[in-house]
Scaffold this motif. Structure first.
Motif, PDB file in Angstrom:
ATOM      1  N   SER A   8       0.833  -1.213   0.000  1.00  0.00           N
ATOM      2  CA  SER A   8       0.000   0.000   0.000  1.00  0.00           C
ATOM      3  C   SER A   8       0.864   1.258   0.000  1.00  0.00           C
ATOM      4  N   ASP A   9       2.007   1.223   0.680  1.00  0.00           N
ATOM      5  CA  ASP A   9       2.901   2.384   0.666  1.00  0.00           C
ATOM      6  C   ASP A   9       3.466   2.621  -0.739  1.00  0.00           C
ATOM      7  N   SER A  10       3.714   1.558  -1.481  1.00  0.00           N
ATOM      8  CA  SER A  10       4.224   1.699  -2.851  1.00  0.00           C
ATOM      9  C   SER A  10       3.164   2.266  -3.782  1.00  0.00           C
ATOM     10  N   ILE A  11       1.919   1.840  -3.619  1.00  0.00           N
ATOM     11  CA  ILE A  11       0.816   2.406  -4.402  1.00  0.00           C
ATOM     12  C   ILE A  11       0.685   3.896  -4.073  1.00  0.00           C
ATOM     13  N   HIS A  12       0.750   4.226  -2.792  1.00  0.00           N
ATOM     14  CA  HIS A  12       0.698   5.611  -2.320  1.00  0.00           C
ATOM     15  C   HIS A  12       1.816   6.415  -2.992  1.00  0.00           C
ATOM     16  N   LEU A  13       3.018   5.880  -2.973  1.00  0.00           N
ATOM     17  CA  LEU A  13       4.178   6.559  -3.538  1.00  0.00           C
ATOM     18  C   LEU A  13       3.980   6.832  -5.032  1.00  0.00           C
ATOM     19  N   LEU A  14       3.525   5.853  -5.776  1.00  0.00           N
ATOM     20  CA  LEU A  14       3.323   6.031  -7.211  1.00  0.00           C
ATOM     21  C   LEU A  14       2.225   7.062  -7.502  1.00  0.00           C
ATOM     22  N   ALA A  15       1.149   7.020  -6.734  1.00  0.00           N
ATOM     23  CA  ALA A  15       0.075   8.015  -6.904  1.00  0.00           C
ATOM     24  C   ALA A  15       0.617   9.411  -6.597  1.00  0.00           C
ATOM     25  N   PHE A  16       1.412   9.522  -5.545  1.00  0.00           N
ATOM     26  CA  PHE A  16       2.009  10.798  -5.160  1.00  0.00           C
ATOM     27  C   PHE A  16       2.894  11.332  -6.288  1.00  0.00           C
ATOM     28  N   LEU A  17       3.720  10.461  -6.886  1.00  0.00           N
ATOM     29  CA  LEU A  17       4.593  10.893  -7.983  1.00  0.00           C
ATOM     30  C   LEU A  17       3.787  11.452  -9.144  1.00  0.00           C
ATOM     31  N   ASN A  18       2.630  10.871  -9.399  1.00  0.00           N
ATOM     32  CA  ASN A  18       1.791  11.349 -10.491  1.00  0.00           C
ATOM     33  C   ASN A  18       1.097  12.656 -10.135  1.00  0.00           C
TER      34      ASN A  18
END
Length: 148
Positions: A8-18
């Motif tokens: 979930s932290d990785s999904i969060h990170l990718l969404a944040f980058l976008n």
């Protein structure tokens, strides 16, 4: 047993980058959103980079998505940060002399495999575009309700 939040932290990170692509993105800034340490963020970014999901430049802030959101599935992210470990584990240390303890591993294994297969299929069909779209819808709802 503590459940891992790497996925979930990785999904969060990718969404944040976008969503924040126009800002100066540092591991400190990303960590402040996830509420974790920058070290954890850098470790996750390393795994995501190895999987070809993000690009980074050593010594420079500004990680970026390596491909469009629609081309990144949740299953790719899961494999990047968790490997191919099973979602469910059967306790191997049960009493073989007990009716339950002697048979539970065999019985649960098939149910767990069915659940794993269904979960992987669902994750494969869900893209980061789906996640970001839903994040933006939820934010729009919050903003609309705060103006009432």
């Amino acid at each position: 047993m503590r459940v891992s939040t790497r996925f979930s932290d990785s999904i969060h990170l990718l969404a944040f980058l976008n969503i924040y692509a126009d800002q100066h993105l540092t591991s400190d800034l990303i960590a402040s959103s996830i509420e974790t340490s920058p070290v954890v963020v850098r470790r996750l970014m390393g795994k995501l980079r190895q999987a070809g999901l993000i690009t980074t430049t050593p010594g420079s802030a500004q990680p970026a998505l390596a491909k469009p959101l629609a081309q990144i599935s949740l299953l790719q992210i899961f494999y990047a940060v968790e490997g191919d470990k099973p979602l469910f584990a059967v306790d191997p240390k049960t009493n073989p002399e007990c009716i339950v303890g002697g048979n539970i591993q065999t019985v649960l294994q098939q149910y767990y495999q069915d659940a794993q297969t269904a979960a992987e299929a669902r994750l494969a069909r869900t893209s980061m575009q789906d996640i970001v779209d839903n994040i933006l819808v939820e934010q729009a709802k919050k903003e609309a309700l705060s103006h009432n």
